[in-house]
Design a protein around this motif. Sequence first.
Motif, PDB file in Angstrom:
ATOM      1  N   PHE A   5       0.815  -1.229   0.000  1.00  0.00           N
ATOM      2  CA  PHE A   5       0.000   0.000   0.000  1.00  0.00           C
ATOM      3  C   PHE A   5       0.846   1.277   0.000  1.00  0.00           C
ATOM      4  O   PHE A   5       0.313   2.370  -0.003  1.00  0.00           O
ATOM      5  CB  PHE A   5      -0.925   0.038   1.221  1.00  0.00           C
ATOM      6  N   HIS A  26      -8.209   6.023  -2.371  1.00  0.00           N
ATOM      7  CA  HIS A  26      -8.482   7.288  -1.673  1.00  0.00           C
ATOM      8  C   HIS A  26      -7.198   8.005  -1.265  1.00  0.00           C
ATOM      9  O   HIS A  26      -7.237   9.095  -0.718  1.00  0.00           O
ATOM     10  CB  HIS A  26      -9.362   7.036  -0.448  1.00  0.00           C
ATOM     11  N   HIS A  27      -6.044   7.375  -1.521  1.00  0.00           N
ATOM     12  CA  HIS A  27      -4.781   8.028  -1.149  1.00  0.00           C
ATOM     13  C   HIS A  27      -4.614   9.318  -1.942  1.00  0.00           C
ATOM     14  O   HIS A  27      -4.883   9.363  -3.134  1.00  0.00           O
ATOM     15  CB  HIS A  27      -3.609   7.097  -1.424  1.00  0.00           C
ATOM     16  N   PRO A  73      -4.413   2.135  -2.149  1.00  0.00           N
ATOM     17  CA  PRO A  73      -5.835   2.462  -2.010  1.00  0.00           C
ATOM     18  C   PRO A  73      -6.187   3.727  -2.797  1.00  0.00           C
ATOM     19  O   PRO A  73      -5.433   4.699  -2.777  1.00  0.00           O
ATOM     20  CB  PRO A  73      -6.011   2.686  -0.507  1.00  0.00           C
TER      21      PRO A  73
END
Lengths: 255, 309
Positions: B101, B137-138, B135
């Motif tokens: 991630f 939304h990062h 992800p």
Amino acid sequence: MQKIIAIAINTFRESVRDKIFYSLLAFAVLMLAFSLVLGNLTIGDEIKIIKDFGLGAISLFGVLIAIFVGISLVYKEMEKRTIYVILANPISRTQFILGKYAGLSLTLMVEVVVMSGGLFALCYMKDQVIYWELFKAIIPIWFELQLILAAAIFFSTLVSPFISGMLTMVVFMIGHLTSDFRQLVVNMDNPAIKKMADVLYYTFPNLESLNYKARVVHGLAIPWQEFFLSLAYATAYTVMLLFMAIFVFNRKDVK
Amino acid sequence: MGKEIIKSLAFYLLFLGVMWSVFLLSHQQKTHPLSQYDKSDELGYLPSGKVLKSLALTYDEIVADVLWIKTIAYIGKSDKKASQSSHLYQLLDTITTLDPFYVDPYESGGVLLSAEFKQIDKSFSILKKGMENVPKHHKRYWYLPFFTAFNYMYYKGDYQTAAKYLEVAASFPQSPSYLPLLVARLYANTDDPAVAIPFLQEMLQNASTPKMKEEIESRIKEILVKSHIKYLNMAMDQYKENAGHYPENLFQLVKKGLITEIPREPFGGKYFISAKDHSIQTTSDVDDMKLHIQPKTSQPFMLQMQNKK
């Protein structure tokens, strides 16, 4: 119950006075401070490194404290022959083990609270934000430490401190390896190795299921069902290990 | 009594002497390293990411962090070696397997691989791995499709694919507001400029400021002009093939049935055939939307920066 509390408080006092406890705690705080230096060296997200190191340090030094303090307590009691004095009182062996466990659990609580406080303070210094979601990683770590502690106590009722320390370490290591190991051998042709992976997976606790660190640090959603199931799993395992410890200790010939 | 003092004095002197020699020896090592062996080259011999992930127990992210910092130091060394480029990809792959991630290794690593080491395919594969794992939304996620688009545009000259990735990047709210205009410019350079219009109309609906709205509207008109000119040019080529000479004006194209009507010029100007080179032009002052890069010959910007120094 009162007897268990009395033993727990005594155990707690004894273990927080232990030099090992202090030195480990000092190193843990040092590691937290070191993350600040590393954060400066990286390209990109500094707070990520601080969180990683903070959560990692809580787990690593918690495990070390659980092992080094946990393994010697029952043994020391027998070595110094103080166990005769304790067991001569109207205290059952079950109460003795549970008291020891509760006291050490309290000691671990001190470690987790001190380290978490340090981590929150560091994050606040950097970002002026309190990352409450870190608790979603810290609480499972706390449950994992309970499991390791129960394993340490179980082994210490069986064998000498050195060996029980090694065995507890092995439980910790295999506990984190089994799920990976099972995935690695999926493509293998050898059925014996697959069987072995399955046996390891079901006999040792799957500690990876309590590892939420990466998901918490990167802000990914954690389903509550998964979260509570893993905590229940750890609790069940801990209780089972304590039962085993009590079972062994009740049959132990204390000479 | 005197003997005692001499004894302890001798002890302290000896101790000081040993300390002094330790200091001298460490200083010697610092200034004249005895070993010519470069330890950092050992980074290339790491076990694979999967194995390391198991060995790291529950501390995968810490190992990834430390490796990432080591990678930065290793790549930043002044003496560039061929081994660096081959190790870099392996290191990035290991780090991103340990902590999938983590956006920074994908982002900086992807750029380094293409700009510094010319390993475009490896840069694509790192950026792709990042787009799959980081992800959505990062806040820096959009950089991954953005740099992929840049690679396609700059190194491959594939504007169509570049525009597609840039469209993805532009769909993230954190991306800068000028990205849609860049997408349009890229599409304008492909075989079919009109592809950009549905995208721009979608962007127009989401435009937050009047200025942005105005810019997108004008960009849509520019794209229309571009595709009209393309359309008229094709008809004109057809005319030349049939008649053997270029038409004098656009009405001849309509008369011959090559086009149904002369398209309306969106800026209010008129299309005409230039007498000079028989190309279709408009009376309005329109940006030709050409991309002013020559990917095959020019040096990447990072090298240009170095050369300037």
